[in-house]
Design a protein around this motif. Structure first.
Motif, PDB file in Angstrom:
ATOM      1  N   VAL A  58       0.811  -1.215   0.000  1.00  0.00           N
ATOM      2  CA  VAL A  58       0.000   0.000   0.000  1.00  0.00           C
ATOM      3  C   VAL A  58       0.846   1.266   0.000  1.00  0.00           C
ATOM      4  N   ARG A  71       1.222   8.557  -5.440  1.00  0.00           N
ATOM      5  CA  ARG A  71       0.179   9.580  -5.481  1.00  0.00           C
ATOM      6  C   ARG A  71       0.665  10.862  -4.809  1.00  0.00           C
ATOM      7  N   ARG A  80      -8.794  11.736  -4.864  1.00  0.00           N
ATOM      8  CA  ARG A  80      -8.492  10.990  -3.640  1.00  0.00           C
ATOM      9  C   ARG A  80      -8.187   9.538  -3.982  1.00  0.00           C
ATOM     10  N   SER A  81      -7.393   8.940  -3.163  1.00  0.00           N
ATOM     11  CA  SER A  81      -6.934   7.586  -3.434  1.00  0.00           C
ATOM     12  C   SER A  81      -7.694   6.567  -2.583  1.00  0.00           C
ATOM     13  N   ARG A  82      -8.110   5.501  -3.228  1.00  0.00           N
ATOM     14  CA  ARG A  82      -8.708   4.394  -2.473  1.00  0.00           C
ATOM     15  C   ARG A  82      -7.641   3.647  -1.682  1.00  0.00           C
ATOM     16  N   ALA A  83      -6.408   3.781  -2.117  1.00  0.00           N
ATOM     17  CA  ALA A  83      -5.310   3.136  -1.385  1.00  0.00           C
ATOM     18  C   ALA A  83      -5.209   3.693   0.031  1.00  0.00           C
ATOM     19  N   HIS A  84      -5.537   4.967   0.195  1.00  0.00           N
ATOM     20  CA  HIS A  84      -5.509   5.562   1.528  1.00  0.00           C
ATOM     21  C   HIS A  84      -6.529   4.882   2.435  1.00  0.00           C
ATOM     22  N   LEU A  85      -7.715   4.636   1.907  1.00  0.00           N
ATOM     23  CA  LEU A  85      -8.732   3.936   2.689  1.00  0.00           C
ATOM     24  C   LEU A  85      -8.288   2.513   3.018  1.00  0.00           C
ATOM     25  N   LEU A  86      -7.641   1.866   2.071  1.00  0.00           N
ATOM     26  CA  LEU A  86      -7.118   0.523   2.314  1.00  0.00           C
ATOM     27  C   LEU A  86      -6.065   0.549   3.418  1.00  0.00           C
ATOM     28  N   TYR A  87      -5.203   1.570   3.392  1.00  0.00           N
ATOM     29  CA  TYR A  87      -4.193   1.709   4.439  1.00  0.00           C
ATOM     30  C   TYR A  87      -4.865   1.852   5.805  1.00  0.00           C
TER      31      TYR A  87
END
Length: 142
Positions: free
Chosen positions: A95, A102, A114-121
């Motif tokens: 992640v 980004r 906005r990044s979905r990776a942030h939510l995954l983190y």
């Protein structure tokens, strides 16, 4: 589990948990509320803080693994140690690189969504915090 190994593992786990809670769930969201801190400045600060946190987490994970390995742990302690470590590795290898790419773009001035990776983190961070709480508690009872 041997008393010394259990004490060392539990202490280190609770220090690790405290750092994750303080940085990820307190410092990270609050920095963007400070006067004069825009997204670019917040991202720059966040990258430095999370880089340092992740390095410390890696060291703490190694200490926990070592304490658990020499302590003849019950299966639950071994499994929780593996899960906490795996969650950290997934964050660092899977992640964080996406988030870094980004933030590189944002810091260079690009307007990116906005990044979905942030939510995954964040999901992994919550899972890690819960796992560390369970690991610390289980280790104390072992």
């Amino acid at each position: 589990m041997h008393a010394t190994s259990a004490a060392v593992a539990a202490a280190v786990v609770f220090v690790w948990l405290g750092m994750v809670l303080a940085i990820s769930f307190l410092e990270a969201p609050l920095k963007f509320r400070a006067p004069g801190v825009d997204v670019r400045i917040g991202l720059g600060i966040g990258r430095l803080v999370f880089r340092a946190l992740n390095r410390v987490e890696a060291v703490l994970a190694v200490v926990v693994i070592a304490a658990v390995a020499v302590g003849d742990p019950p299966a639950a302690v071994g499994v929780l140690t593996a899960v906490a470590t795996a969650l950290l590795v997934i964050q660092l290898v899977g992640v964080r690189p996406v988030l870094n790419r980004r933030s590189d773009r944002v810091l260079s001035g690009e307007d990116v969504p906005r990044s979905r990776a942030h939510l995954l983190y964040v999901v992994y961070e919550v899972a890690k915090a819960l796992t560390l709480l369970a690991l610390g508690t289980t280790t104390l009872m072992a």
